[in-house]
Structures are given as structure tokens and as C-alpha cells.
Design a protein around this motif. Structure first.
Motif, mmCIF file in Angstrom:
data_model
loop_
_atom_site.group_PDB
_atom_site.id
_atom_site.type_symbol
_atom_site.label_atom_id
_atom_site.label_comp_id
_atom_site.label_asym_id
_atom_site.label_seq_id
_atom_site.Cartn_x
_atom_site.Cartn_y
_atom_site.Cartn_z
ATOM 1 N N CYS A 93 13.703 -5.875 -18.476
ATOM 2 C CA CYS A 93 12.848 -6.122 -17.318
ATOM 3 C C CYS A 93 13.396 -7.287 -16.492
ATOM 4 N N CYS A 96 10.389 -10.329 -16.686
ATOM 5 C CA CYS A 96 10.032 -11.080 -17.904
ATOM 6 C C CYS A 96 11.105 -11.014 -18.986
ATOM 7 N N CYS A 114 9.363 -3.739 -16.686
ATOM 8 C CA CYS A 114 8.570 -3.124 -17.743
ATOM 9 C C CYS A 114 7.229 -2.715 -17.137
ATOM 10 N N CYS A 117 4.917 -5.630 -15.834
ATOM 11 C CA CYS A 117 5.397 -6.272 -14.609
ATOM 12 C C CYS A 117 5.332 -5.314 -13.424
HETATM 13 ZN ZN ZN Z 1 8.375 -7.305 -17.597
#
Ligand code: ZN
Length: 128
Positions: A93, A96, A114, A117
């Protein structure tokens, strides 16, 4: 072993499999774009005299432009994903640094975020 809770072990994803999907999609997009671009060129090359022809050609042209824009964006995302495979950051991701689930990559191989997010990102996008 279906849960990804706890351990910080990355679920093994078959990069080669996703790379093949991405490359195939890239090829498709290039063909679509080439076709649409050719349409637009034809449109500009043809000298339309009838008003209704001009209008329908304009509508078709706008549609082609929208489609080109959409696919160009997707193509850029696919290129970025292919670059990530080279950089060894594919499936991570961008926000994050967590691993993107295999399920999500199967649905969208060029996913940048992801699922968590992605939801945050979409909430912050102005709705058009
Ligand atoms: Zn993420």
C-alpha cells in the motif's frame, strides 16, 4: 491458514502471475487507445458538410476523448504497478506500507492502496 491477523509475515503473492495479468491488460489498453486515437484522427480528417453529421461526429469525438482519458489513466497505473514489480514494492500500500491482500489484487491488479486506505482516499475525493 486463511487469517492474516497477528503475524507480520507477508502473504505470498505470485508476482509473476500478476505481472502477466498487468502486461496483458497493458497490451489491451494500448490497442484500445490506438483505435480510439485513430477514430479521432479520422474525425478531424473528414470534411463533414451536413450539420447532423457534424453534431454526431462531435458527440462521438467527445466520447472517444473521455474513453481515452479513462484508459490513459488506467494505463499509467498499470505502468506504475509494473515499475513496482521491478522495484520490489508491488502489492504494498502506498499510504500505510501494509501488504495489499491477494483478493484485492486479484480484482484490481494495479491497486495502489490497501482496502482501508482506499476507503479513506475515496472519502476525501470530491464527488463529481
Ligand atoms: Zn493502506
Amino acid at each position: 491458514m486463511t487469517t492474516s491477523q497477528g503475524a507480520c509475515v507477508q502473504s505470498p503473492i505470485d508476482i509473476a502471475e500478476f505481472e502477466a495479468i498487468l502486461l496483458a491488460r497493458k497490451q489491451d489498453l494500448l490497442e484500445i487507445l490506438a483505435l480510439r486515437n485513430a477514430n479521432i484522427k479520422d474525425l478531424h480528417a473528414s470534411s463533414l458538410t451536413d450539420d447532423s453529421d457534424v453534431i454526431s461526429a462531435q458527440i462521438q469525438g467527445e466520447l472517444d476523448s473521455l474513453i481515452i482519458e479513462k484508459y490513459t489513466l488506467e494505463l499509467a497505473e498499470i505502468e506504475a504497478s509494473l515499475q513496482k514489480i521491478i522495484d520490489n514494492t508491488y502489492g504494498i500500500c502506498e499510504m500505510c506500507d501494509d501488504t495489499i491482500s491477494k483478493e484485492r489484487l486479484t480484482i484490481k491488479p494495479h491497486a495502489r492502496f490497501c482496502i482501508t486506505c482506499r476507503e479513506l482516499y475515496e472519502k476525501n475525493q470530491p464527488k463529481s
